[in-house]
Design an enzyme around this catalytic site. Structure first.
Site, short mmCIF file in Angstrom:
data_model
loop_
_atom_site.label_atom_id
_atom_site.label_comp_id
_atom_site.label_asym_id
_atom_site.label_seq_id
_atom_site.Cartn_x
_atom_site.Cartn_y
_atom_site.Cartn_z
N GLU A 63 -22.64 37.43 13.89
CA GLU A 63 -23.24 36.71 12.78
C GLU A 63 -22.32 36.74 11.57
O GLU A 63 -21.55 37.69 11.38
CB GLU A 63 -24.57 37.34 12.40
CG GLU A 63 -25.60 37.14 13.49
CD GLU A 63 -26.85 37.96 13.26
OE1 GLU A 63 -27.93 37.42 13.49
OE2 GLU A 63 -26.75 39.13 12.87
N CYS A 110 -20.11 36.96 4.13
CA CYS A 110 -20.15 38.32 4.66
C CYS A 110 -19.69 38.24 6.12
O CYS A 110 -20.34 37.62 6.95
CB CYS A 110 -21.58 38.85 4.55
SG CYS A 110 -21.75 40.51 5.19
N CYS A 131 -21.22 48.20 16.70
CA CYS A 131 -20.49 49.21 15.93
C CYS A 131 -20.66 50.56 16.59
O CYS A 131 -21.73 50.89 17.08
CB CYS A 131 -21.01 49.27 14.49
SG CYS A 131 -20.05 50.44 13.49
N CYS A 156 -24.56 54.86 12.32
CA CYS A 156 -25.28 55.34 11.14
C CYS A 156 -26.78 55.16 11.39
O CYS A 156 -27.19 54.14 11.94
CB CYS A 156 -24.82 54.58 9.90
SG CYS A 156 -23.05 54.72 9.66
N CYS A 186 -28.75 51.83 10.18
CA CYS A 186 -28.09 50.52 10.26
C CYS A 186 -28.38 49.79 11.56
O CYS A 186 -28.24 50.36 12.65
CB CYS A 186 -26.59 50.72 10.09
SG CYS A 186 -25.64 49.21 10.29
N GLY A 194 -20.00 45.70 12.35
CA GLY A 194 -18.79 46.43 12.77
C GLY A 194 -18.11 47.19 11.65
O GLY A 194 -18.47 47.07 10.48
N GLU A 195 -17.13 47.97 12.07
CA GLU A 195 -16.37 48.77 11.12
C GLU A 195 -14.95 48.20 11.07
O GLU A 195 -14.15 48.40 11.99
CB GLU A 195 -16.39 50.24 11.60
CG GLU A 195 -15.45 51.19 10.90
CD GLU A 195 -15.57 51.20 9.38
OE1 GLU A 195 -16.66 51.48 8.85
OE2 GLU A 195 -14.57 50.92 8.71
N SER A 235 -15.37 46.93 3.36
CA SER A 235 -16.28 48.07 3.28
C SER A 235 -16.04 48.97 4.49
O SER A 235 -15.88 48.49 5.60
CB SER A 235 -17.71 47.55 3.28
OG SER A 235 -18.62 48.62 3.27
N SER A 247 -19.03 52.95 2.04
CA SER A 247 -20.43 53.19 2.36
C SER A 247 -20.66 54.68 2.23
O SER A 247 -20.40 55.44 3.16
CB SER A 247 -20.73 52.75 3.79
OG SER A 247 -20.80 51.36 3.85
N LEU A 248 -21.13 55.11 1.09
CA LEU A 248 -21.24 56.55 0.84
C LEU A 248 -22.62 57.06 1.29
O LEU A 248 -22.72 57.89 2.19
CB LEU A 248 -20.97 56.84 -0.63
CG LEU A 248 -20.64 58.30 -0.96
CD1 LEU A 248 -19.44 58.80 -0.18
CD2 LEU A 248 -20.41 58.48 -2.46
N HIS A 249 -23.65 56.60 0.65
CA HIS A 249 -25.03 56.87 1.08
C HIS A 249 -25.48 58.32 1.05
O HIS A 249 -26.60 58.64 1.45
CB HIS A 249 -25.33 56.27 2.45
CG HIS A 249 -24.84 54.87 2.61
ND1 HIS A 249 -24.95 53.91 1.62
CD2 HIS A 249 -24.22 54.24 3.64
CE1 HIS A 249 -24.43 52.78 2.05
NE2 HIS A 249 -23.97 52.95 3.25
N ASN A 285 -33.01 48.13 3.29
CA ASN A 285 -33.63 46.97 3.93
C ASN A 285 -34.24 47.41 5.24
O ASN A 285 -33.56 48.03 6.05
CB ASN A 285 -32.56 45.91 4.24
CG ASN A 285 -32.05 45.26 2.98
OD1 ASN A 285 -32.81 44.93 2.08
ND2 ASN A 285 -30.74 45.11 2.89
N CYS A 343 -27.60 43.13 4.16
CA CYS A 343 -26.75 44.20 4.66
C CYS A 343 -27.49 45.10 5.64
O CYS A 343 -28.62 45.48 5.41
CB CYS A 343 -26.30 45.09 3.51
SG CYS A 343 -25.10 44.30 2.51
#
Ligand code: SAH
Ligand code: SF4
Length: 365
Positions: free
Chosen positions: A98, A119, A126, A130, A133, A173-174, A205, A228-230, A304, A347
């Site tokens: 996507e 985006c 991935c 995480c 996600c 993906g990363e 990112s 992406s810290l989180h 989200n 996201c």
């Protein structure tokens, strides 16, 4: 041994690659620019070799064989109420990805209201898993090739009928795990003979692949970096991001400092707010310290919802409280109000799945 240039998709080649290929066919190098102009210039953007009318037809036939032009099939375009549009694309091997078009928003960006952001996805699935996600839920399938990354921009511009002037590699993906193909794509997107988009208009990112962050820091491209810290402490971050066990926060901060120094630019920390997981105010205080040390800015993203995952976003008042701790400490921080939530295009909602509106049988192009 280097991969032979011949028989690679045209959209994955740099100008130099194409010149080398033409040299092997005893063709003058100026042909390479002619060809790039056919595929990338705004007026042309042809999708077949036959359309390149200033090339001898025997050469066209030969090049079509060596460097096919492969564009994914657009399976669906779903639009949301706020006109964020999600393109579901089917790749040559049937895999689905996507890409999400986020239109200008004067409310969000003020005078930068002509901003049109895409985006972009970098892998099918991935591997980083995480816990919050959607993209990681079904695991990793494969890397995208450079042409599959470049194609997302070409197709989105075609569908939108206008130019995209901002790219964020925040889709599925990363990107840093697919560094080689991703960098090749970025080179093509940035080049004047290619899509011609400024590197400062691109943000990558990453969940924190420190070696690749350093590699990118050593590149000349002035691409922007978002982390992406989180979680500001290892305790919190390791709970939700397995990558943190390999590269703890301190190691990540060092790589960010290196990037900031080399590029002389501000880094962004993305921080999803998940109720009861990382929204404790002590975490906010530590986050402020981390950001100040690097002069990073912070994007808070209310979580989200993802089908099948138990997490929730904190109440608006808790979000504001978290934000004010950061601001009180002099950190530049904002809360991102997501677009596209209603079409699962926000996201972390991108996922390898066929949505309800997709035809069930795979069509072959
Ligand atoms: N793998 C890279 C690039 C993908 S970016 C990375 O993680 O940075 C996707 C962004 O959406 C990341 O910042 C990710 O942390 C965030 N995200 C993932 N799941 C989310 C969710 N459920 N709600 C809000 N943001 C989410
Ligand atoms: Fe992968 Fe990024 Fe999602 Fe983590 S947040 S699973 S690294 S796409």
């Amino acid at each position: 041994m280097a991969e032979p240039v011949l028989s690679r998709s045209l959209l994955s080649l740099t100008l130099g690659d194409l010149e080398n290929s033409l040299a092997e066919l005893k063709q003058p190098p100026y042909r390479a620019r002619q060809i790039m102009e056919w595929v990338y210039s705004r007026e042309k953007r042809v999708e077949s070799w036959e359309s390149m009318s200033n090339l001898p037809s025997t050469l066209r036939t030969k090049l079509a064989e060596y460097h096919p032009i492969r564009l994914p099939e657009v399976v669906t375009v779903s639009g949301s109420k706020d006109t964020t549009r999600k393109l579901l694309l089917r790749l040559q091997d049937g895999e689905l990805i996507e890409t999400v078009l986020i239109p200008a928003s004067p409310a969000l960006y003020g005078e930068e209201s002509d901003r049109r952001t895409l985006c972009v996805s970098s892998q099918v699935g991935c591997a980083y898993g995480c816990k919050f996600c959607a993209s990681g839920l079904d695991g990793w399938k494969r890397h995208l090739t450079a042409d599959e990354i470049v194609s997302q921009i070409l197709l989105a511009e075609k569908i939108a009928g206008e130019r995209i002037n901002n790219l964020v590699f925040m889709g599925m993906g990363e990107p840093m795990a697919n560094y080689k193909n991703w960098l090749q794509a970025v080179t093509i997107l940035n080049a004047p003979w290619g899509v011609g988009l400024g590197a400062r208009k691109m943000t990558v990112s990453t969940s924190g692949l420190v070696d690749r962050i350093r590699d990118l820091a050593d590149q000349s491209l002035q691409i922007r970096l978002a982390i992406s810290l989180h979680g500001a402490s290892d305790e919190v971050r390791s709970q939700i991001m397995p990558v943190n066990k390999k590269h703890p926060v301190s190691e990540l901060m060092e790589a960010c400092a290196y990037y900031g120094d080399r590029k002389k630019q501000m880094i962004t920390f993305e921080y999803i707010l998940i109720e009861g997981v990382n929204d404790d105010l002590s975490e906010a205080r530590l986050l402020a310290e981390r950001a100040k040390g690097l002069r990073a800015k912070i994007n808070l993203i209310p979580y989200n919802s993802v089908e099948g995952l138990p997490w929730r976003r904190p109440s608006e008042s808790s979000q504001e409280e978290f934000l004010s701790i950061l601001r009180d400490r002099g950190v530049a921080a904002t809360i991102r109000r997501e677009k596209g939530h209603d079409i699962d295009a926000a996201c972390g909602q991108l996922r390898r799945r066929v949505s309800a509106e997709t035809p069930a049988s795979p069509s072959v192009r």
